[in-house]
Design a protein around this motif. Sequence first.
Motif, PDB file in Angstrom:
ATOM      1  N   ILE A  60     -37.326  25.232  16.818  1.00 53.84           N
ATOM      2  CA  ILE A  60     -36.420  24.601  15.894  1.00 53.84           C
ATOM      3  C   ILE A  60     -37.068  23.869  15.005  1.00 53.84           C
ATOM      4  O   ILE A  60     -37.994  22.951  15.072  1.00 53.84           O
ATOM      5  CB  ILE A  60     -35.519  23.639  16.693  1.00 53.84           C
ATOM      6  N   CYS A  61     -36.865  24.293  13.566  1.00 48.94           N
ATOM      7  CA  CYS A  61     -37.376  23.588  12.379  1.00 48.94           C
ATOM      8  C   CYS A  61     -36.672  22.286  12.303  1.00 48.94           C
ATOM      9  O   CYS A  61     -35.448  22.565  11.738  1.00 48.94           O
ATOM     10  CB  CYS A  61     -37.877  24.343  11.394  1.00 48.94           C
ATOM     11  N   MET A  62     -37.058  20.936  12.160  1.00 48.41           N
ATOM     12  CA  MET A  62     -36.083  19.997  12.221  1.00 48.41           C
ATOM     13  C   MET A  62     -35.683  19.455  10.880  1.00 48.41           C
ATOM     14  O   MET A  62     -36.339  19.980   9.923  1.00 48.41           O
ATOM     15  CB  MET A  62     -36.744  18.840  12.903  1.00 48.41           C
ATOM     16  N   ASP A  63     -34.561  18.753  10.670  1.00 47.21           N
ATOM     17  CA  ASP A  63     -34.352  18.114   9.546  1.00 47.21           C
ATOM     18  C   ASP A  63     -35.198  17.302   9.108  1.00 47.21           C
ATOM     19  O   ASP A  63     -36.039  16.269   9.767  1.00 47.21           O
ATOM     20  CB  ASP A  63     -32.960  17.360   9.652  1.00 47.21           C
ATOM     21  N   ILE A  64     -35.858  17.657   7.883  1.00 45.30           N
ATOM     22  CA  ILE A  64     -36.995  16.856   7.309  1.00 45.30           C
ATOM     23  C   ILE A  64     -36.808  15.157   7.288  1.00 45.30           C
ATOM     24  O   ILE A  64     -37.557  14.531   7.463  1.00 45.30           O
ATOM     25  CB  ILE A  64     -37.473  17.111   5.794  1.00 45.30           C
ATOM     26  N   TYR A  65     -35.170  14.818   7.286  1.00 50.64           N
ATOM     27  CA  TYR A  65     -35.134  13.400   7.054  1.00 50.64           C
ATOM     28  C   TYR A  65     -35.444  12.591   8.437  1.00 50.64           C
ATOM     29  O   TYR A  65     -35.150  11.395   8.394  1.00 50.64           O
ATOM     30  CB  TYR A  65     -33.739  13.072   6.570  1.00 50.64           C
ATOM     31  N   PHE A  95     -40.650  17.643  -0.399  1.00 51.46           N
ATOM     32  CA  PHE A  95     -40.413  16.359  -0.996  1.00 51.46           C
ATOM     33  C   PHE A  95     -39.028  16.409  -1.582  1.00 51.46           C
ATOM     34  O   PHE A  95     -38.959  15.724  -2.537  1.00 51.46           O
ATOM     35  CB  PHE A  95     -41.447  16.076  -2.070  1.00 51.46           C
ATOM     36  N   CYS A  96     -38.087  16.984  -0.782  1.00 54.00           N
ATOM     37  CA  CYS A  96     -36.805  16.579  -1.420  1.00 54.00           C
ATOM     38  C   CYS A  96     -36.259  15.511  -1.329  1.00 54.00           C
ATOM     39  O   CYS A  96     -35.968  14.973   0.047  1.00 54.00           O
ATOM     40  CB  CYS A  96     -35.911  17.616  -0.434  1.00 54.00           C
ATOM     41  N   THR A  97     -35.914  14.857  -2.331  1.00 52.92           N
ATOM     42  CA  THR A  97     -35.634  13.409  -2.582  1.00 52.92           C
ATOM     43  C   THR A  97     -35.079  13.016  -3.948  1.00 52.92           C
ATOM     44  O   THR A  97     -35.081  13.997  -5.031  1.00 52.92           O
ATOM     45  CB  THR A  97     -36.584  12.577  -2.448  1.00 52.92           C
ATOM     46  N   THR A  98     -33.722  12.319  -3.925  1.00 58.14           N
ATOM     47  CA  THR A  98     -33.343  11.987  -5.252  1.00 58.14           C
ATOM     48  C   THR A  98     -33.417  10.408  -5.247  1.00 58.14           C
ATOM     49  O   THR A  98     -32.767   9.574  -4.541  1.00 58.14           O
ATOM     50  CB  THR A  98     -31.789  12.445  -5.150  1.00 58.14           C
ATOM     51  N   PHE A  99     -34.328   9.817  -6.271  1.00 52.99           N
ATOM     52  CA  PHE A  99     -34.358   8.582  -6.454  1.00 52.99           C
ATOM     53  C   PHE A  99     -35.175   7.937  -5.124  1.00 52.99           C
ATOM     54  O   PHE A  99     -34.749   6.700  -4.951  1.00 52.99           O
ATOM     55  CB  PHE A  99     -33.300   7.844  -6.850  1.00 52.99           C
ATOM     56  N   GLY A 100     -35.768   8.801  -4.435  1.00 48.33           N
ATOM     57  CA  GLY A 100     -36.347   8.359  -2.983  1.00 48.33           C
ATOM     58  C   GLY A 100     -35.378   8.221  -1.987  1.00 48.33           C
ATOM     59  O   GLY A 100     -35.828   7.898  -0.836  1.00 48.33           O
ATOM     60  N   SER A 101     -34.387   8.800  -1.937  1.00 49.47           N
ATOM     61  CA  SER A 101     -33.347   8.883  -1.060  1.00 49.47           C
ATOM     62  C   SER A 101     -33.086  10.393  -0.560  1.00 49.47           C
ATOM     63  O   SER A 101     -33.620  11.204  -1.107  1.00 49.47           O
ATOM     64  CB  SER A 101     -31.965   8.158  -1.262  1.00 49.47           C
ATOM     65  N   PRO A 102     -32.720  10.492   0.635  1.00 51.39           N
ATOM     66  CA  PRO A 102     -32.215  11.977   1.043  1.00 51.39           C
ATOM     67  C   PRO A 102     -31.495  12.875  -0.420  1.00 51.39           C
ATOM     68  O   PRO A 102     -30.598  12.341  -0.911  1.00 51.39           O
ATOM     69  CB  PRO A 102     -31.416  11.909   2.217  1.00 51.39           C
ATOM     70  N   CYS A 103     -32.096  13.943  -0.459  1.00 49.18           N
ATOM     71  CA  CYS A 103     -31.608  14.504  -1.846  1.00 49.18           C
ATOM     72  C   CYS A 103     -30.174  15.051  -1.557  1.00 49.18           C
ATOM     73  O   CYS A 103     -29.891  16.007  -0.726  1.00 49.18           O
ATOM     74  CB  CYS A 103     -32.662  16.043  -2.042  1.00 49.18           C
ATOM     75  N   TRP A 120     -41.554   8.931  -4.818  1.00 51.69           N
ATOM     76  CA  TRP A 120     -42.334  10.310  -3.829  1.00 51.69           C
ATOM     77  C   TRP A 120     -42.817   9.652  -2.618  1.00 51.69           C
ATOM     78  O   TRP A 120     -42.882  10.329  -1.578  1.00 51.69           O
ATOM     79  CB  TRP A 120     -43.656  10.624  -4.936  1.00 51.69           C
ATOM     80  N   LEU A 121     -43.208   8.300  -2.407  1.00 47.04           N
ATOM     81  CA  LEU A 121     -43.784   7.826  -1.252  1.00 47.04           C
ATOM     82  C   LEU A 121     -42.654   7.457  -0.151  1.00 47.04           C
ATOM     83  O   LEU A 121     -42.922   7.731   0.955  1.00 47.04           O
ATOM     84  CB  LEU A 121     -44.291   6.591  -1.466  1.00 47.04           C
ATOM     85  N   ARG A 122     -41.424   7.622  -0.926  1.00 45.03           N
ATOM     86  CA  ARG A 122     -40.296   7.702   0.322  1.00 45.03           C
ATOM     87  C   ARG A 122     -39.788   8.988   0.995  1.00 45.03           C
ATOM     88  O   ARG A 122     -39.064   9.034   1.653  1.00 45.03           O
ATOM     89  CB  ARG A 122     -39.139   7.068  -0.356  1.00 45.03           C
ATOM     90  N   ALA A 123     -40.487  10.081   0.381  1.00 43.36           N
ATOM     91  CA  ALA A 123     -39.995  11.280   0.608  1.00 43.36           C
ATOM     92  C   ALA A 123     -40.796  11.503   2.306  1.00 43.36           C
ATOM     93  O   ALA A 123     -41.725  10.837   2.589  1.00 43.36           O
ATOM     94  CB  ALA A 123     -40.828  12.571  -0.206  1.00 43.36           C
ATOM     95  N   LYS A 124     -40.306  12.284   2.941  1.00 37.36           N
ATOM     96  CA  LYS A 124     -40.717  12.401   4.644  1.00 37.36           C
ATOM     97  C   LYS A 124     -42.044  13.406   4.823  1.00 37.36           C
ATOM     98  O   LYS A 124     -41.849  14.136   5.761  1.00 37.36           O
ATOM     99  CB  LYS A 124     -39.462  12.838   5.339  1.00 37.36           C
TER     100      LYS A 124
END
Length: 282
Positions: free
Chosen positions: A165-170, A199-207, A245-249
């Motif tokens: 199972i490839c987990m949710d990146i968040y 690096f899926c993110t929108t303004f550092g939040s989940p995309c 970018w740093l907030r990406a998981k």
Amino acid sequence: MSKKERPVVVIRLNIGNTWDEALLHGVPRILEEFGGNVIVAELYGSVAGDPIGSARPDFRLPAKTSRELELFISNAHDAGLQINYTANLSCIGDIAGFMERLPSIRRYLVYLESLGVDRITVAHPLLMDAVSNETAMPIEISTICGVETLSEISVYTKSFRVDKICMDIYRNRDVGFLRDSQAVAASASADVELIVNEFCTTFGSPCIYRRGCFDLHAHGGNRDKLAGNYPMGICVASRHEVAHWLRAKFILPEDVAAYHDKTGIRCFKVTGRTHPTSKLLA
């Protein structure tokens, strides 16, 4: 057991497959420097023109003949690498249309198995059914499914022939949850896998565009870059500050061993199957 007597942990990497023979030659040379405690266990990817589709549109994928696929898979096996075929489209369209396509999908799944495909990554339950009914290939649950609860892991492993199972990146930074997830998966003879470089993110939040992005790709993508190259042009443009970018998981290479020590997870996925082989090896 003392620290010196602890067994060496072998970290298993699943990396993008460009279907390029140079990848098969490059991977062993790069891994020599790691001394055997990191291996590339699998190559994951798909090719253009198959009747199933995936999370990448055909124009971003290589076109390969049956002979080329057969030869590449055989050479990968000779190099000790497994092939994980991605049939991970998130949207199958209208159900009537899908049922019309289902016979050709079933034939293609049987064909993939005949070529020696070792595992198949899937993101839709109807395709999971088809894989389970038509083949003996084990299934990896795609990160697109957004698995983020222990109960989902149990349902997937009980309902289908799932062994990874490839987990949710968040959830990548939730160590306690990941430890419990690996324990639940292991009880069903499965593994949890984490993506290290997403690096899926929108303004550092989940995309907010992530699922829509996958759905768009399932229907051919956005080759003409319409609507401001939706969604990639929008979400990438939102990462205009370093903090975003740093907030990406992501997971740093030097942290992988710590992840294993704290969670028991040994499987990590390196994305990049639509990049040139040279960039992926780098």
